[in-house]
Design an enzyme around this catalytic site. Structure first.
Site: not given
Ligand code: WQD
Length: 339
Positions: A11, A59, A124, A126, A148, A152, A177, A197, A292, A294
């Site tokens: 992506y 790799l 990230s 994260t 994960y 990083k 972000f 996810n 959710r 975490g």
């Molecule tokens: C965003 C918001 C959820 C899905 C993740 C990884 C992070 C990075 C980016 C790699 C939150 C809410 C989500 C859903 C919801 N990845 N949500 N319903 O968790 O901030 O970050 O992706 O580097 O490492 O942790 O992104 O899009 O999962 O969630 O309400 O079905 O949307 O609770 O508030 P996140 P996300």
């Protein structure tokens, strides 16, 4: 420069390939296609008007990586290749540590053997851990709440130590972000396998009729509307940040630098839902579900160091992100074709 883009069919990698080519760089992709479709390559060639050489291998395979560097003239590397699903990393920690660290070790050793010392690493936000001070600045301590995230944190430490071992190294760690959106052509975009996810692809799949409704994970956070707040950044702004970082480190001092790539603005889940309804003209049915595990209430960047050092700013709004996502998703309702 001739730039190896590891994970370049993915992506963020694919969007970065387009910006590298338009900035005048030559690109070669290495991708094992474990989380990308070969269809992407043809679309990249159509969008760039250039052939984009692709080598399909992992790799982490030291011999294949050595063979690649022995036969390809590479000036710099942008390293995206790696597993990135938080939940999956909790279930399969060894896969994540072995893959994400193993590919990086194999890549760094081949780079060293072939005198390639310019690297942009896909990190990230994260790495700021569970309860970071807001807005997040690059000098905050790093930690993680899942394997994960730890990969990083660990890879950033490896890179810091490698950079300190020789003046030859020029390394940038870019802390993303929340990358969302798609190229304005609608030809490439985010195509998660299985149930998404992440919020934006899930919302897009509700809009296009693939999912019935969105579960909003938590409506009782200490945020303006009670739902989670994140710093969503358009993938094209993110890609531009990679080109800017590559230009900066390939001409500036040696060593390792770290930059946040974010907008500095927090946007809530419900604000994303409403923006997507406006962009798509489609209703996004949702229900407030339990939090959710975490998740943190809010996360957003202080991007001033990247703004100043890289002369880079995120330019696109959440409305742009939703409009571009919708153009991609409505044109590719089930994602990339397999062929
Ligand atoms: C965003 C918001 C959820 C899905 C993740 C990884 C992070 C990075 C980016 C790699 C939150 C809410 C989500 C859903 C919801 N990845 N949500 N319903 O968790 O901030 O970050 O992706 O580097 O490492 O942790 O992104 O899009 O999962 O969630 O309400 O079905 O949307 O609770 O508030 P996140 P996300």
């Amino acid at each position: 420069m001739r730039v190896l883009v590891s994970g370049g069919a993915g992506y963020i990698g694919s969007h970065t390939v387009i910006q590298l080519v338009s900035a005048g760089h030559d690109v070669v992709i290495v991708d094992d296609f474990s989380n990308a479709k070969p269809t992407v390559v043809g679309r990249l060639e159509a969008l760039t008007g250039r052939s984009v050489p692709v080598h399909a291998f992992d790799l982490a395979d030291v011999d294949k990586t050595e063979h690649f560097f022995a036969h390809e003239d590479i000036d710099a590397v942008i390293h995206f290749a790696g597993y990135k699903a938080v939940g999956e990393s909790v279930a399969k920690p060894l896969d994540y540590y072995q893959n994400n660290l193993g590919t990086t070790f194999s890549l760094l050793r081949a780079m060293e053997r072939h005198n390639v010392h310019t690297l942009v690493f896909s990190s990230s936000a994260t790495v700021y851990g569970a309860d970071p001070e807001l807005p997040m600045t690059e000098d905050l301590p790093t930690s993680a709440t899942n394997p994960y995230g730890w990969t990083k944190v660990m890879i950033e430490q490896v890179l810091r130590d490698v950079a300190a071992s020789s003046d030859a190294w020029r390394i940038a760690a870019l802390r993303y972000f929340n990358p969302v959106g798609a190229h304005p052509s609608g030809q490439i975009g985010e195509d998660p396998s299985g149930i998404p996810n992440n919020l934006m692809p899930f919302v897009a799949q509700v809009a296009v009729g693939r999912r019935e409704k969105l579960s909003v994970f938590g409506g009782d956070y200490d945020t303006p509307d009670g739902t989670g707040v994140r710093d969503y950044i358009h993938v094209d702004d993110l890609a531009a940040g990679h080109v800017a970082a590559l230009d900066r480190i390939s001409t500036a001092d040696t060593g390792m630098s770290t930059w946040n790539l974010g907008t500095g603005q927090g946007v809530s889940v419900l604000e994303v839902v409403h923006a997507f309804e406006k962009a798509s003209g489609k209703p996004i049915p949702y229900e407030i579900a339990p939090r959710r595990a975490g998740d943190i209430a809010a996360s957003y960047a202080d991007p001033t160091r990247a703004n100043a050092d890289l002369n880079w700013h995120a330019t696109k709004t959440i409305d742009d992100m939703c409009a571009d996502t919708w153009r991609w998703q409505s044109g590719n309702p089930t994602g990339y074709p397999d062929a």
